[in-house]
Design a protein around this motif. Sequence first.
Motif, mmCIF file in Angstrom:
data_model
loop_
_atom_site.group_PDB
_atom_site.id
_atom_site.type_symbol
_atom_site.label_atom_id
_atom_site.label_comp_id
_atom_site.label_asym_id
_atom_site.label_seq_id
_atom_site.Cartn_x
_atom_site.Cartn_y
_atom_site.Cartn_z
ATOM 1 N N GLY A 59 0.417 -1.416 -0.496
ATOM 2 C CA GLY A 59 -0.386 0.236 -0.052
ATOM 3 C C GLY A 59 0.772 1.411 -0.381
ATOM 4 O O GLY A 59 2.260 0.994 -0.021
ATOM 5 N N TYR A 60 0.294 2.279 0.358
ATOM 6 C CA TYR A 60 1.323 3.552 0.626
ATOM 7 C C TYR A 60 0.967 3.782 2.070
ATOM 8 O O TYR A 60 0.421 4.068 2.659
ATOM 9 N N THR A 61 2.469 4.627 2.226
ATOM 10 C CA THR A 61 2.684 5.374 3.330
ATOM 11 C C THR A 61 2.948 6.624 3.265
ATOM 12 O O THR A 61 3.339 7.448 1.947
ATOM 13 N N ASN A 62 2.909 7.345 4.732
ATOM 14 C CA ASN A 62 3.356 9.299 4.191
ATOM 15 C C ASN A 62 3.064 9.762 6.040
ATOM 16 O O ASN A 62 3.459 8.443 6.596
ATOM 17 N N GLU A 63 4.117 10.478 6.148
ATOM 18 C CA GLU A 63 3.854 10.803 8.076
ATOM 19 C C GLU A 63 5.042 9.927 8.768
ATOM 20 O O GLU A 63 4.341 10.026 9.926
ATOM 21 N N VAL A 64 5.484 9.609 8.069
ATOM 22 C CA VAL A 64 6.029 8.141 9.356
ATOM 23 C C VAL A 64 7.351 9.760 10.500
ATOM 24 O O VAL A 64 7.840 10.161 9.569
ATOM 25 N N ARG A 65 7.403 8.929 11.806
ATOM 26 C CA ARG A 65 7.373 9.591 12.575
ATOM 27 C C ARG A 65 7.701 9.055 13.653
ATOM 28 O O ARG A 65 7.300 8.393 14.500
ATOM 29 N N ILE A 66 8.830 9.239 13.953
ATOM 30 C CA ILE A 66 9.922 8.738 15.126
ATOM 31 C C ILE A 66 9.979 9.672 16.110
ATOM 32 O O ILE A 66 11.052 9.974 16.053
ATOM 33 N N TRP A 67 9.977 9.282 17.605
ATOM 34 C CA TRP A 67 10.074 10.775 18.466
ATOM 35 C C TRP A 67 10.936 9.678 19.796
ATOM 36 O O TRP A 67 10.333 8.201 20.312
ATOM 37 N N ASN A 68 11.689 10.257 20.114
ATOM 38 C CA ASN A 68 12.278 9.885 22.038
ATOM 39 C C ASN A 68 11.522 10.221 23.044
ATOM 40 O O ASN A 68 12.020 10.068 24.066
ATOM 41 N N VAL A 69 9.877 10.458 22.972
ATOM 42 C CA VAL A 69 9.182 10.905 23.921
ATOM 43 C C VAL A 69 8.218 10.647 23.628
ATOM 44 O O VAL A 69 7.266 9.654 22.398
ATOM 45 N N ALA A 70 7.055 10.110 24.870
ATOM 46 C CA ALA A 70 6.010 10.000 24.778
ATOM 47 C C ALA A 70 4.586 10.542 24.173
ATOM 48 O O ALA A 70 4.484 11.360 25.736
ATOM 49 N N ARG A 71 4.305 10.776 22.945
ATOM 50 C CA ARG A 71 3.119 11.197 23.154
ATOM 51 C C ARG A 71 2.287 11.177 23.406
ATOM 52 O O ARG A 71 1.327 10.375 23.376
ATOM 53 N N THR A 72 0.688 12.624 23.780
ATOM 54 C CA THR A 72 -0.578 12.397 24.399
ATOM 55 C C THR A 72 -1.659 11.736 22.924
ATOM 56 O O THR A 72 -0.398 12.217 22.186
ATOM 57 N N GLN A 73 -2.695 11.587 23.699
ATOM 58 C CA GLN A 73 -3.493 10.890 22.255
ATOM 59 C C GLN A 73 -3.554 12.162 21.875
ATOM 60 O O GLN A 73 -4.439 12.673 21.162
ATOM 61 N N GLY A 74 -4.086 13.390 22.335
ATOM 62 C CA GLY A 74 -3.716 14.733 22.102
ATOM 63 C C GLY A 74 -2.863 15.523 21.157
ATOM 64 O O GLY A 74 -3.202 16.101 19.989
ATOM 65 N N GLN A 75 -1.902 15.408 21.529
ATOM 66 C CA GLN A 75 -0.422 15.569 20.899
ATOM 67 C C GLN A 75 -0.077 14.622 19.227
ATOM 68 O O GLN A 75 -0.229 15.381 18.229
ATOM 69 N N ILE A 76 -0.917 13.504 19.559
ATOM 70 C CA ILE A 76 -0.915 12.766 18.434
ATOM 71 C C ILE A 76 -2.034 12.999 17.744
ATOM 72 O O ILE A 76 -2.156 13.368 16.052
ATOM 73 N N ALA A 77 -3.399 13.284 17.807
ATOM 74 C CA ALA A 77 -4.391 13.785 17.201
ATOM 75 C C ALA A 77 -4.519 15.435 16.499
ATOM 76 O O ALA A 77 -5.562 15.616 15.122
ATOM 77 N N THR A 78 -3.725 16.032 17.057
ATOM 78 C CA THR A 78 -3.227 16.884 16.233
ATOM 79 C C THR A 78 -2.690 16.898 15.147
ATOM 80 O O THR A 78 -3.170 17.674 14.139
#
Length: 171
Positions: A126-145
């Motif tokens: 399939g198709y992939t976009n916006e791959v992000r790797i963080w060394n912090v735990a993002r909150t549900q709100g931060q992910i949704a934004t």
Amino acid sequence: VDVTGNQLTVEAMFNRSAPLNNGIYYGHLVSKHTDQNNVNYALLPNGCEITTSVSGYKAIFQTCVPELGKTYHVAMVYDGATLKFYRNGFLMSQVACTGNIVNNNLLTTIGQLASGANPFNNQFLGYTNEVRIWNVARTQGQIATYMNQSLPNPTTQPGLRAYYSFNDLRN
């Protein structure tokens, strides 16, 4: 992309274009692992995997099947106490998990198992976009934004270790 310590977030937007590989597998969106015995982290359309120094190997897999031709955003978050799997900004499941992330010497791959073994079962179709790797735990709100758009000023985002924006789902 090495991530050490006890926090990690891996995100990706995807759209499956073919049925299950070999009738069973969804393929890997982001992988830094070879199999259950050598997992740093792995994100799939239907779940995620991680290994920590205390809990060992942990995985979450969903039975809710992603539909073909539909765009989804998924994220795995490890905060030092829990491994969580989100789809489209909603927490789908979580499992207790503690300890530091076990690192390995593999390269991080997109759309394939890091070892390159058995591509028919492990390649994402399939198709992939916006791959992000963080060394912090993002909150549900931060992910949704920002789950449906590019990050503003990626170089200024705290904890962002890698960012791959393909600007569309056509790759």
